[in-house]
Design a protein around this motif. Sequence first.
Motif, short mmCIF file in Angstrom:
data_model
loop_
_atom_site.label_atom_id
_atom_site.label_comp_id
_atom_site.label_asym_id
_atom_site.label_seq_id
_atom_site.Cartn_x
_atom_site.Cartn_y
_atom_site.Cartn_z
N LEU A 187 0.87 -0.82 -0.34
CA LEU A 187 0.10 -0.45 -0.63
C LEU A 187 1.11 1.79 0.01
O LEU A 187 2.31 1.20 0.41
CB LEU A 187 -0.92 -0.61 1.61
N ASN A 188 -0.12 2.47 -0.24
CA ASN A 188 0.67 3.17 -0.55
C ASN A 188 1.21 4.10 1.02
O ASN A 188 0.39 4.02 1.71
CB ASN A 188 0.40 4.74 -1.26
N LEU A 189 1.35 5.40 1.51
CA LEU A 189 2.20 5.36 2.59
C LEU A 189 0.68 5.83 3.52
O LEU A 189 0.42 5.79 4.82
CB LEU A 189 2.51 6.77 3.09
N LYS A 190 -0.14 6.74 2.94
CA LYS A 190 -2.00 6.93 3.57
C LYS A 190 -2.68 5.81 4.13
O LYS A 190 -2.94 6.02 4.89
CB LYS A 190 -2.04 7.86 2.71
N GLU A 191 -2.41 4.84 2.73
CA GLU A 191 -3.07 3.82 3.13
C GLU A 191 -2.88 3.03 4.53
O GLU A 191 -3.22 2.93 4.94
CB GLU A 191 -3.16 3.03 1.70
N THR A 192 -1.32 3.12 4.40
CA THR A 192 -0.37 2.11 5.26
C THR A 192 -1.10 2.77 6.70
O THR A 192 -1.51 2.51 7.44
CB THR A 192 0.93 2.17 5.25
N VAL A 193 -1.05 4.01 6.76
CA VAL A 193 -1.18 4.44 7.96
C VAL A 193 -2.47 4.18 8.36
O VAL A 193 -3.24 3.95 9.96
CB VAL A 193 -1.43 5.94 8.30
N ILE A 194 -3.70 4.18 7.35
CA ILE A 194 -4.72 4.61 7.79
C ILE A 194 -4.91 2.82 8.33
O ILE A 194 -5.46 2.96 9.42
CB ILE A 194 -6.07 4.35 6.41
N VAL A 195 -4.52 2.04 7.65
CA VAL A 195 -5.20 0.94 7.98
C VAL A 195 -4.43 -0.04 9.26
O VAL A 195 -4.83 -0.45 10.31
CB VAL A 195 -3.84 -0.49 7.11
N PHE A 196 -3.38 0.66 9.80
CA PHE A 196 -2.64 0.86 10.69
C PHE A 196 -3.11 1.23 12.09
O PHE A 196 -3.28 0.14 13.48
CB PHE A 196 -1.08 1.41 10.24
N ARG A 197 -3.97 2.30 11.51
CA ARG A 197 -4.76 3.23 13.03
C ARG A 197 -5.83 2.11 13.35
O ARG A 197 -6.56 2.54 14.30
CB ARG A 197 -4.60 4.17 12.83
#
Length: 87
Positions: free
Chosen positions: A59-69
Amino acid sequence: MYDLRKENHLHKWTAELRGNTIVEKERILEFLARHEYKGLREVLETMYPVDIALLLDELNLKETVIVFRLLTKEDAAETFSHMNSDI
């Protein structure tokens, strides 16, 4: 003696895992595109942290952050331990 059958089985299993990862990635991208975070959290709760880490690499960084949160603290910690160090 080296057992070639084990290698073929491992290769088949790895290909199936990659196929499942692609399917999960598509599902996650659909949830992200629709901003359906509750549904995404429910999908993530059914996944192993190591599989989530593999998906986050795609995933891109924005998607990664959302999923991780969206992960529980425990799953986030375990997922992080399996993540590529480039993030």
